[in-house]
Scaffold this active site. Structure first.
Site, PDB file in Angstrom:
ATOM      1  N   GLU A  87      12.697   6.724   2.728  1.00 43.10           N
ATOM      2  CA  GLU A  87      13.685   6.825   3.330  1.00 43.10           C
ATOM      3  C   GLU A  87      13.656   5.947   4.720  1.00 43.10           C
ATOM      4  O   GLU A  87      14.252   5.138   5.264  1.00 43.10           O
ATOM      5  CB  GLU A  87      14.214   7.976   3.457  1.00 43.10           C
ATOM      6  N   ALA A 139       0.783  -0.998   0.281  1.00 42.99           N
ATOM      7  CA  ALA A 139      -0.336   0.155   0.199  1.00 42.99           C
ATOM      8  C   ALA A 139       0.622   1.377   0.041  1.00 42.99           C
ATOM      9  O   ALA A 139       2.053   0.625   0.199  1.00 42.99           O
ATOM     10  CB  ALA A 139      -1.091   0.235   1.179  1.00 42.99           C
ATOM     11  N   GLU A 190       3.585   1.734  -6.804  1.00 40.88           N
ATOM     12  CA  GLU A 190       3.299   1.068  -4.951  1.00 40.88           C
ATOM     13  C   GLU A 190       3.576  -0.092  -5.209  1.00 40.88           C
ATOM     14  O   GLU A 190       4.843  -0.324  -4.537  1.00 40.88           O
ATOM     15  CB  GLU A 190       2.407   1.494  -4.394  1.00 40.88           C
ATOM     16  N   GLU A 242      10.667   3.195   4.784  1.00 44.35           N
ATOM     17  CA  GLU A 242      10.656   2.247   4.098  1.00 44.35           C
ATOM     18  C   GLU A 242      11.956   1.188   4.327  1.00 44.35           C
ATOM     19  O   GLU A 242      12.672   1.426   3.958  1.00 44.35           O
ATOM     20  CB  GLU A 242      10.434   2.243   3.176  1.00 44.35           C
ATOM     21  N   GLU A 274       6.938  -1.232  -3.523  1.00 43.36           N
ATOM     22  CA  GLU A 274       6.918  -2.030  -2.840  1.00 43.36           C
ATOM     23  C   GLU A 274       7.748  -3.442  -3.134  1.00 43.36           C
ATOM     24  O   GLU A 274       8.358  -4.308  -2.240  1.00 43.36           O
ATOM     25  CB  GLU A 274       5.855  -1.391  -2.083  1.00 43.36           C
TER      26      GLU A 274
END
Length: 173
Positions: free
Chosen positions: A131, A68, A84, A133, A88
Protein backbone atom coordinates in the site's frame (compact mmCIF):
# COMPACT_ATOMS: atom_id res chain seq x y z
CA UNK A 1 12.73 -9.68 29.39
CA UNK A 2 11.72 -8.25 26.01
CA UNK A 3 8.84 -5.74 25.96
CA UNK A 4 7.18 -4.64 22.70
CA UNK A 5 6.53 -0.90 22.72
CA UNK A 6 5.10 -0.69 19.20
CA UNK A 7 4.67 -3.12 16.30
CA UNK A 8 4.42 -2.34 12.55
CA UNK A 9 3.38 -4.64 9.68
CA UNK A 10 3.51 -7.71 12.01
CA UNK A 11 7.26 -8.09 11.43
CA UNK A 12 8.96 -4.97 12.78
CA UNK A 13 8.76 -3.88 16.42
CA UNK A 14 10.21 -1.31 18.77
CA UNK A 15 11.33 -3.33 21.79
CA UNK A 16 12.89 -2.68 25.16
CA UNK A 17 14.95 -5.14 27.15
CA UNK A 18 17.16 -5.31 30.19
CA UNK A 19 20.67 -6.45 29.40
CA UNK A 20 24.16 -6.63 30.83
CA UNK A 21 26.92 -5.13 28.65
CA UNK A 22 30.35 -6.77 28.25
CA UNK A 23 31.71 -4.29 30.84
CA UNK A 24 29.20 -5.60 33.42
CA UNK A 25 26.92 -2.57 33.38
CA UNK A 26 23.17 -3.28 33.37
CA UNK A 27 21.05 -1.16 31.02
CA UNK A 28 17.60 -0.93 29.50
CA UNK A 29 18.13 -1.00 25.73
CA UNK A 30 15.61 -0.01 23.07
CA UNK A 31 15.93 -1.76 19.71
CA UNK A 32 14.03 -1.94 16.47
CA UNK A 33 13.50 -5.70 15.98
CA UNK A 34 13.59 -6.46 12.27
CA UNK A 35 13.40 -9.85 10.49
CA UNK A 36 16.05 -8.86 7.94
CA UNK A 37 15.91 -7.90 4.29
CA UNK A 38 17.13 -8.90 0.86
CA UNK A 39 18.91 -6.36 -1.34
CA UNK A 40 19.34 -7.20 -5.00
CA UNK A 41 21.48 -5.87 -7.88
CA UNK A 42 19.68 -7.12 -11.00
CA UNK A 43 21.97 -7.07 -14.06
CA UNK A 44 20.41 -7.33 -17.53
CA UNK A 45 21.95 -9.14 -20.53
CA UNK A 46 22.88 -5.64 -21.80
CA UNK A 47 24.86 -5.06 -18.57
CA UNK A 48 22.36 -2.50 -17.26
CA UNK A 49 21.38 -2.42 -13.61
CA UNK A 50 17.66 -2.49 -12.85
CA UNK A 51 16.78 0.14 -10.26
CA UNK A 52 13.61 1.26 -8.53
CA UNK A 53 12.63 4.91 -8.29
CA UNK A 54 10.51 4.80 -5.18
CA UNK A 55 8.57 7.37 -3.19
CA UNK A 56 9.63 7.16 0.47
CA UNK A 57 6.86 8.57 2.71
CA UNK A 58 9.22 8.83 5.73
CA UNK A 59 11.41 11.27 3.79
CA UNK A 60 8.59 12.68 1.65
CA UNK A 61 10.70 12.29 -1.47
CA UNK A 62 11.62 9.97 -4.34
CA UNK A 63 14.73 7.80 -3.99
CA UNK A 64 16.65 5.83 -6.62
CA UNK A 65 17.55 2.46 -5.10
CA UNK A 66 18.39 -1.13 -5.88
CA UNK A 67 15.36 -3.39 -5.31
CA UNK A 68 15.04 -4.61 -1.73
CA UNK A 69 12.49 -5.80 0.75
CA UNK A 70 11.79 -7.08 4.21
CA UNK A 71 11.84 -10.81 4.85
CA UNK A 72 8.68 -12.48 6.10
CA UNK A 73 9.06 -14.07 9.53
CA UNK A 74 11.09 -17.26 9.07
CA UNK A 75 11.67 -16.61 5.35
CA UNK A 76 14.95 -17.63 3.74
CA UNK A 77 16.96 -14.63 2.38
CA UNK A 78 17.23 -16.23 -1.10
CA UNK A 79 13.46 -16.77 -1.26
CA UNK A 80 12.92 -13.17 -0.17
CA UNK A 81 15.34 -11.89 -2.84
CA UNK A 82 13.51 -13.77 -5.62
CA UNK A 83 10.12 -12.57 -4.35
CA UNK A 84 11.13 -8.94 -3.91
CA UNK A 85 12.88 -8.81 -7.28
CA UNK A 86 9.71 -9.90 -9.04
CA UNK A 87 7.37 -7.80 -6.87
CA UNK A 88 9.31 -4.57 -7.30
CA UNK A 89 10.72 -4.88 -10.83
CA UNK A 90 8.73 -7.48 -12.74
CA UNK A 91 11.86 -9.57 -13.37
CA UNK A 92 12.74 -13.08 -12.28
CA UNK A 93 16.33 -14.31 -12.24
CA UNK A 94 17.88 -17.60 -13.36
CA UNK A 95 20.78 -16.95 -11.01
CA UNK A 96 20.84 -15.28 -7.59
CA UNK A 97 24.32 -15.10 -6.07
CA UNK A 98 24.86 -14.18 -2.41
CA UNK A 99 27.17 -11.22 -1.96
CA UNK A 100 27.32 -11.01 1.85
CA UNK A 101 25.55 -8.93 4.45
CA UNK A 102 25.14 -5.36 5.67
CA UNK A 103 24.23 -4.14 9.13
CA UNK A 104 22.59 -0.81 8.28
CA UNK A 105 21.75 0.62 11.73
CA UNK A 106 23.72 -1.37 14.32
CA UNK A 107 23.24 1.26 17.02
CA UNK A 108 19.46 1.00 17.06
CA UNK A 109 18.24 -1.94 14.95
CA UNK A 110 19.05 -5.64 14.64
CA UNK A 111 18.32 -5.78 10.88
CA UNK A 112 20.67 -7.77 8.67
CA UNK A 113 20.48 -7.04 4.93
CA UNK A 114 21.39 -9.98 2.70
CA UNK A 115 22.95 -8.87 -0.60
CA UNK A 116 22.45 -10.63 -3.93
CA UNK A 117 23.46 -10.32 -7.58
CA UNK A 118 20.66 -11.33 -9.99
CA UNK A 119 21.50 -12.46 -13.53
CA UNK A 120 19.65 -14.23 -16.32
CA UNK A 121 16.72 -11.87 -15.95
CA UNK A 122 13.34 -12.62 -17.52
CA UNK A 123 10.48 -10.15 -17.68
CA UNK A 124 7.38 -11.25 -15.74
CA UNK A 125 4.25 -9.50 -14.56
CA UNK A 126 4.87 -7.23 -11.58
CA UNK A 127 2.93 -8.10 -8.48
CA UNK A 128 0.87 -5.49 -6.75
CA UNK A 129 3.09 -3.39 -4.50
CA UNK A 130 2.42 -2.81 -0.82
CA UNK A 131 0.00 0.00 0.00
CA UNK A 132 2.81 2.43 0.83
CA UNK A 133 4.95 1.58 -2.24
CA UNK A 134 4.97 3.72 -5.36
CA UNK A 135 7.67 2.37 -7.69
CA UNK A 136 8.95 3.11 -11.18
CA UNK A 137 11.42 0.64 -12.69
CA UNK A 138 14.45 2.13 -14.45
CA UNK A 139 17.68 0.72 -15.94
CA UNK A 140 21.11 2.37 -15.84
CA UNK A 141 24.69 1.63 -16.77
CA UNK A 142 27.22 1.39 -13.96
CA UNK A 143 28.83 4.58 -15.27
CA UNK A 144 25.51 6.44 -14.96
CA UNK A 145 25.02 5.14 -11.42
CA UNK A 146 28.56 6.17 -10.41
CA UNK A 147 27.85 9.72 -11.60
CA UNK A 148 24.54 9.77 -9.69
CA UNK A 149 26.26 8.63 -6.48
CA UNK A 150 28.97 11.29 -6.88
CA UNK A 151 26.38 14.00 -7.62
CA UNK A 152 24.22 13.02 -4.65
CA UNK A 153 21.30 11.85 -6.81
CA UNK A 154 21.65 8.46 -5.12
CA UNK A 155 21.92 8.77 -1.36
CA UNK A 156 20.43 5.45 -0.23
CA UNK A 157 23.09 3.74 1.88
CA UNK A 158 22.15 0.13 1.03
CA UNK A 159 22.31 0.98 -2.67
CA UNK A 160 25.72 2.62 -2.42
CA UNK A 161 27.13 -0.13 -0.19
CA UNK A 162 25.74 -2.95 -2.31
CA UNK A 163 27.02 -1.44 -5.57
CA UNK A 164 30.45 -0.91 -4.02
CA UNK A 165 30.60 -4.45 -2.61
CA UNK A 166 29.59 -5.88 -6.00
CA UNK A 167 32.30 -3.77 -7.67
CA UNK A 168 34.97 -4.92 -5.17
CA UNK A 169 33.92 -8.56 -5.68
CA UNK A 170 34.27 -8.24 -9.47
CA UNK A 171 30.58 -8.45 -10.41
CA UNK A 172 30.47 -4.95 -11.87
CA UNK A 173 32.99 -3.70 -14.42
Amino acid sequence: MNRIIHQWKKTIALTEQEMVLPNGKSITHTTIAHPGAAVIIPITAENKIVMVYQYRPSLRKWMLEVPAGTMELGENPLTCAARELEEETGYSAEELTALGQLTPMAGMCDEIQHLFIAKGLHKTARYECDEDEIIEVRCYSLSELKTMVINGEISDSKTIACLYKAKLCGYLD
